[in-house]
Enzyme design. Structure first.
Site, mmCIF file in Angstrom:
data_model
loop_
_atom_site.group_PDB
_atom_site.id
_atom_site.type_symbol
_atom_site.label_atom_id
_atom_site.label_comp_id
_atom_site.label_asym_id
_atom_site.label_seq_id
_atom_site.Cartn_x
_atom_site.Cartn_y
_atom_site.Cartn_z
ATOM 1 N N ARG A 54 13.715 42.830 23.957
ATOM 2 C CA ARG A 54 13.274 43.405 23.451
ATOM 3 C C ARG A 54 14.919 45.091 23.515
ATOM 4 N NH1 ARG A 54 8.928 48.145 22.589
ATOM 5 N NH2 ARG A 54 10.134 48.732 20.069
ATOM 6 N N HIS A 55 15.025 45.401 22.174
ATOM 7 C CA HIS A 55 15.899 46.011 22.388
ATOM 8 C C HIS A 55 15.882 47.266 22.325
ATOM 9 C CE1 HIS A 55 14.141 49.065 18.962
ATOM 10 N NE2 HIS A 55 13.783 47.620 18.538
ATOM 11 N N GLY A 56 16.917 48.237 22.691
ATOM 12 C CA GLY A 56 16.448 49.545 23.489
ATOM 13 C C GLY A 56 16.037 50.827 22.958
ATOM 14 N N LYS A 57 15.605 51.760 23.457
ATOM 15 C CA LYS A 57 14.770 52.613 22.628
ATOM 16 C C LYS A 57 16.019 53.531 21.390
ATOM 17 C CE LYS A 57 11.340 56.123 23.009
ATOM 18 N NZ LYS A 57 11.145 56.920 24.050
ATOM 19 N N THR A 58 15.150 53.617 20.425
ATOM 20 C CA THR A 58 15.830 54.535 19.412
ATOM 21 C C THR A 58 15.418 55.905 19.198
ATOM 22 O OG1 THR A 58 14.732 53.590 17.291
ATOM 23 C CG2 THR A 58 17.073 51.402 18.386
ATOM 24 N N MET A 59 16.674 56.365 17.657
ATOM 25 C CA MET A 59 16.439 57.282 17.242
ATOM 26 C C MET A 59 14.557 57.205 16.052
ATOM 27 S SD MET A 59 19.801 58.783 16.185
ATOM 28 C CE MET A 59 19.499 60.396 15.863
ATOM 29 N N LEU A 60 14.729 56.590 15.883
ATOM 30 C CA LEU A 60 12.734 56.640 14.935
ATOM 31 C C LEU A 60 12.267 55.917 15.998
ATOM 32 C CD1 LEU A 60 15.112 53.605 11.523
ATOM 33 C CD2 LEU A 60 13.998 56.556 11.735
ATOM 34 N N ASN A 61 12.443 55.541 16.682
ATOM 35 C CA ASN A 61 11.544 55.179 18.101
ATOM 36 C C ASN A 61 10.802 56.540 18.211
ATOM 37 O OD1 ASN A 61 12.983 52.021 18.996
ATOM 38 N ND2 ASN A 61 11.381 52.426 18.325
ATOM 39 N N ARG A 104 20.721 47.648 16.080
ATOM 40 C CA ARG A 104 19.956 48.169 17.469
ATOM 41 C C ARG A 104 19.700 46.878 18.247
ATOM 42 N NH1 ARG A 104 15.845 48.146 13.624
ATOM 43 N NH2 ARG A 104 13.706 47.632 14.388
ATOM 44 N N GLU A 132 12.725 41.861 12.986
ATOM 45 C CA GLU A 132 11.488 42.629 13.542
ATOM 46 C C GLU A 132 10.861 43.047 11.997
ATOM 47 O OE1 GLU A 132 8.633 43.071 14.992
ATOM 48 O OE2 GLU A 132 9.105 45.193 16.019
#
Length: 281
Positions: A54-61, A104, A132
């Protein structure tokens, strides 16, 4: 004298027949030998191990926004955790690497490859089938808004809906049904139902597995997204239960493929992050 020459002619003719027959047999032997060699040279398809991350944590997360086909870059902390995962995976040799075409996911894959001792020169390939879920008009909205709408559509409070738990299938179909009443043509892509999502994911992994298996036994890096990873595993394997809290950022799930059959290995594995963080101290 004539009788003598006649006998010689018969003997010579017989010798020629024997030579000719011997030549034909040798040719046949060569063909048979060639055929046998060809059969020995033919190899069976190899076993492919997909490391699905799974991708890393993003600004929208971080701001708790709906992030499906919409996109955001990784946060500094998100990059760090992916770097740990890459460090933990540094001794796993990847022959090929794929990600969804979302930024991402691509960013995550490149960080992992950069940290990998044996695969840093592997070129990243993208495939939109591993995106996604698309959430339609909810894209970029607060997660709480979307979740509340789903809960109310089922006659529940948000707390009741969250405590009951929900499968990827029910989640996608609930959003798709709600989005039909809100979507405007040309403004946004309509939210996907589960049949659409699972079909693209299954087609994507099957095509890659069949193609990669022709190269023999090896490992493949595949970076995707939390809900899509859940749907992928749910589609391929019976009686799959989504991990509590879903797939974590930079977690690793392994899926092997051999002779048309998929097998599930570790799910939501955080040990590579832990190992990489430990090695970085």
């Amino acid at each position: 004298m004539k009788k003598h020459w006649g006998k010689l002619a018969i003997v010579a003719f017989g010798a020629l027949l024997m030579v000719g027959c011997g030549t034909n047999n040798t040719t046949a032997d060569k063909k048979e030998s060639s055929s046998s060699s060809s059969e020995v040279a033919t190899t069976t398809d190899g076993e492919v191990t997909f490391y699905v991350v799974r991708h890393g944590k993003t600004m929208l997360n971080t701001t708790d926004r709906v992030q499906g086909w919409s996109d955001a870059v990784l946060t500094p902390a998100g990059e760090e955790v992916v770097g740990f995962a890459g460090k933990g995976l540094e001794d796993v040799e990847f022959k090929t690497a794929y990600s969804s075409d979302s930024g991402r996911a691509m960013q995550t894959a490149r960080i992992i490859l950069d940290e990998n001792k044996k695969s840093s020169k592997v070129a990243l390939q993208t495939d939109e089938r591993f995106r996604e879920f698309n959430f339609g008009t909810y894209e970029g909205d607060l997660n709480e808004t979307m979740w509340t709408d789903i809960a109310q559509s089922q006659g529940k409070t948000l707390e009741e809906w969250q405590s009951a738990g929900i499968s990827p299938k029910d989640f996608a179909n609930s959003v798709a049904a709600l989005d039909k009443e809100k979507v405007e043509e040309g403004i946004n892509w309509p939210a996907e139902d589960y049949a659409t999502i699972s079909a693209r994911l299954k087609a994507g992994i099957t095509e890659l597995a069949e193609k990669e298996s022709k190269k023999g036994d090896h490992n493949v890096l595949l970076v995707s997204h939390g809900l899509s990873m859940g749907a992928l595993v749910d589609t391929l394997f019976d009686d799959f239960k989504l991990p509590d809290g879903g797939f974590k950022n930079a977690s690793v799930t392994t899926i092997t493929y051999k002779d048309g059959e998929f097998k599930l290995g570790d799910v939501n594995d955080l040990s590579y992050i832990e190992a990489g963080e430990k090695a970085s101290k």
